[in-house]
Design a protein around this motif. Structure first.
Motif, short mmCIF file in Angstrom:
data_model
loop_
_atom_site.label_atom_id
_atom_site.label_comp_id
_atom_site.label_asym_id
_atom_site.label_seq_id
_atom_site.Cartn_x
_atom_site.Cartn_y
_atom_site.Cartn_z
N LEU A 132 9.26 1.42 -2.53
CA LEU A 132 8.57 0.39 -1.75
C LEU A 132 8.71 0.64 -0.26
O LEU A 132 7.75 0.46 0.51
N ASP A 153 4.41 -6.88 -0.82
CA ASP A 153 3.64 -6.24 -1.89
C ASP A 153 2.49 -7.17 -2.25
O ASP A 153 2.67 -8.20 -2.87
N VAL A 185 1.32 -2.10 -0.36
CA VAL A 185 2.65 -2.35 0.19
C VAL A 185 2.64 -2.19 1.71
O VAL A 185 2.15 -1.19 2.24
#
Length: 203
Positions: A46, A56, A61
């Protein structure tokens, strides 16, 4: 939307605060930095920097706090928070850079020493904090918020680490305009408080 955050992170608080000011619902997921969750392979997918916050948005992201502010304002068409005229955009970008620079290496760094035990020179970062607070104090002589008399994402970007500055032994009492500005932000509908710790001048 999901927001990965840490309550005591001013960077993360920017995103939490702005989501609330916008009335935008998001699932808040606390990242256990103390036990290294930010260094796991799953989290590093991430955010390769291993930092909070991370937004997100159904698979898209965004992993920088100021980028999250820009993304949310743009996606939701909130030109009240991020106008599209060139002059205002430039002025907002200046303060986003200040948030990532002078604020991060001034009041943020001072607070990192007392709250998280960071290895910085206290006298150096406290002096840096007072230099940028002096400039912001002067800026706020001209209008109620950083850009004009209505708030923008520039105010959100600057708020958290300034309100938390006393935890890093940075006294806000000399800055009357700054303190009034903090109160104006705190009076906005949807405001979310930045959690306080018993550190620095608050100890």
């Amino acid at each position: 939307m999901k927001l990965y955050h840490l309550p005591l992170s001013g960077h993360a608080h920017r995103a939490v605060l702005f989501l609330s000011l916008l009335g935008q619902k998001a699932e808040l997921i606390e990242v256990d930095l103390a036990n290294g969750e930010h260094r796991t392979p799953e989290y590093l997918k991430l955010n390769p920097f291993g930092q909070v916050p991370v937004l997100d948005d159904h698979g898209f992201v965004v992993n920088d706090s100021n980028a999250i502010l820009v993304y949310l304002a743009t996606k939701l068409g909130r030109k009240d928070w991020l106008p599209d005229d060139l002059e205002t955009v430039a002025r907002i970008q200046k303060w986003l850079s200040v948030a990532a620079g002078e604020i991060a290496y001034g009041p943020c760094a001072a607070r990192l020493i007392t709250v998280f035990g960071a290895d910085f020179r206290a006298e150096e970062v406290i002096a840096r904090a007072h230099r940028i607070l002096t400039l912001i104090e002067q800026e706020l002589e001209q209008h109620l918020f950083m850009i004009a008399n209505t708030p923008t994402i520039a105010d959100v970007a600057l708020y958290s680490y300034i309100v938390g500055a006393p935890e890093g032994n940075v006294d806000l009492m000399p800055y009357e305009n700054v303190r009034r500005w903090l109160a104006r932000i705190e009076a906005l509908p949807g405001f979310v408080e930045f959690p306080k710790t018993v550190a620095g001048l608050r100890a």
